[in-house]
Design an enzyme around this catalytic site. Sequence first.
Site, PDB file in Angstrom:
ATOM      1  N   LYS A 195       1.045  -1.093  -0.064  1.00  0.00           N
ATOM      2  CA  LYS A 195       0.085   0.072  -0.098  1.00  0.00           C
ATOM      3  C   LYS A 195       0.994   1.254   0.063  1.00  0.00           C
ATOM      4  O   LYS A 195       1.734   1.486   0.963  1.00  0.00           O
ATOM      5  CB  LYS A 195      -0.890   0.079   1.024  1.00  0.00           C
ATOM      6  CG  LYS A 195      -1.713   1.241   1.216  1.00  0.00           C
ATOM      7  CD  LYS A 195      -2.875   1.190   2.223  1.00  0.00           C
ATOM      8  CE  LYS A 195      -3.600   2.456   2.619  1.00  0.00           C
ATOM      9  NZ  LYS A 195      -4.636   2.818   3.440  1.00  0.00           N
ATOM     10  N   LYS A 248      -2.074  -1.649  -3.843  1.00  0.00           N
ATOM     11  CA  LYS A 248      -2.955  -0.428  -3.806  1.00  0.00           C
ATOM     12  C   LYS A 248      -2.096   0.809  -3.850  1.00  0.00           C
ATOM     13  O   LYS A 248      -1.253   0.753  -3.108  1.00  0.00           O
ATOM     14  CB  LYS A 248      -3.759  -0.398  -2.462  1.00  0.00           C
ATOM     15  CG  LYS A 248      -4.499   0.635  -2.212  1.00  0.00           C
ATOM     16  CD  LYS A 248      -5.333   0.712  -1.006  1.00  0.00           C
ATOM     17  CE  LYS A 248      -6.117   1.827  -0.617  1.00  0.00           C
ATOM     18  NZ  LYS A 248      -6.069   2.376   0.703  1.00  0.00           N
TER      19      LYS A 248
HETATM   20  C1  PBG Z   1      -7.677   3.329   5.546  1.00  0.00           C
HETATM   21  C2  PBG Z   1      -7.972   3.487   3.710  1.00  0.00           C
HETATM   22  C3  PBG Z   1      -7.578   4.303   2.797  1.00  0.00           C
HETATM   23  C4  PBG Z   1      -7.924   3.844   1.894  1.00  0.00           C
HETATM   24  C5  PBG Z   1      -8.312   2.239   2.178  1.00  0.00           C
HETATM   25  N1  PBG Z   1      -8.291   2.226   3.559  1.00  0.00           N
HETATM   26  C6  PBG Z   1      -7.229   5.764   3.086  1.00  0.00           C
HETATM   27  C7  PBG Z   1      -5.710   6.059   3.296  1.00  0.00           C
HETATM   28  O1  PBG Z   1      -4.887   5.166   3.645  1.00  0.00           O
HETATM   29  O2  PBG Z   1      -5.565   7.244   3.417  1.00  0.00           O
HETATM   30  C8  PBG Z   1      -8.158   4.404   0.408  1.00  0.00           C
HETATM   31  C9  PBG Z   1      -9.285   3.851  -0.561  1.00  0.00           C
HETATM   32  C10 PBG Z   1      -9.554   4.555  -1.560  1.00  0.00           C
HETATM   33  O3  PBG Z   1      -8.980   5.709  -2.007  1.00  0.00           O
HETATM   34  O4  PBG Z   1     -10.388   4.399  -2.333  1.00  0.00           O
HETATM   35  N2  PBG Z   1      -6.411   3.659   5.770  1.00  0.00           N
END
Ligand code: PBG
Length: 326
Positions: A195, A248
């Site tokens: 991520k 992601k």
């Molecule tokens: C929580 C989380 C996020 C997303 C999924 N889980 C936000 C982040 O990390 O700031 C992003 C999902 C998206 O942008 O569609 N940490």
Amino acid sequence: MTYPIRRPRRLRSSENIRNMVRENQVSLSDLIYPMFVCEGKGIKSEVTSMPGVYNLSLDKFAAELAGVVELKVPAVLLFGVPAAKDFEGTGAYAEDGIVQKAIKTAKAAYPGLYVITDVCLCEYTDHGHCGIVKDGDVLNDPTLQLLIKTAVSHAKAGADMVAPSDMMDGRVGAIRDAFDEDGFEHIPIMAYSAKYASAFYGPFRDAAGSTPQFGDRRSYQMDPANGDEALMETALDIEEGADIIMVKPGLAYMDILRRLKDEFRLPTAVYNVSGEYSMVKAAAANGWVDEKRIVMEIMNGFKRAGADLILTYHALDVARWLKEEK
Ligand code: PBG
């Protein structure tokens, strides 16, 4: 005249033959639909930067699920938007927290729907970071304790699977341990393994009200310039017990998706995140692109790059389009 012996066009000459030799196929069972649930009643409020995506109170959430089930999308991913936030994100692990209630609502109405929950604190903390903050940084190990509590509370409420998205070190192992101890050894973990600290999450933070109040997430999410590091992060999650690994965002990280699939050969998910969705929606609303074709091309790209599962806000549209094709 020499004729080309190999003529790839032969297998492109009609719809039938193109279908017959197609290598990759998006199917309903690939799709996971992310949803945002909030406190209150009668609320279905569209996220400004994400047309077609809503904050839903439980009553409206239940109504919306009917559509998800009707379209045969097999799974949802739940995010909670609590009424109040605090320093330690207590709403994330409250027994009557918004996600805990949403899980019960969903499983009561549609026991066959597969309910996955995002495990993180950032929607619940008043500072918007994904853990316990001290001197401007997020403390790793104390945060793990809260993530464990959050994941266990989701399992107790009836979640089918949890997906930790916080990027703290050791969180998959910590949650796995707690699950196995508490009788939830059968619940799988889908780890947000690779991520990245991405600007593509901008619209999500609108939806969840989770923009960090100071600094950014670069001390815990990955540097977008790194590739090898994704293999290391993912290997750790697998050692710690991850059942499904995830990349992601999706579009700017297709190489990572392919590398993880080739390296680990595990069920691999890709998160087609909010910013990717919003860009398509904005361009389509302006008539600059053909939304259906663009979205299906993106979905196919994910499959070609090795995705087994696609988390996408386009899921209901994709399901509808797949149905129309039949
Ligand atoms: C929580 C989380 C996020 C997303 C999924 N889980 C936000 C982040 O990390 O700031 C992003 C999902 C998206 O942008 O569609 N940490």
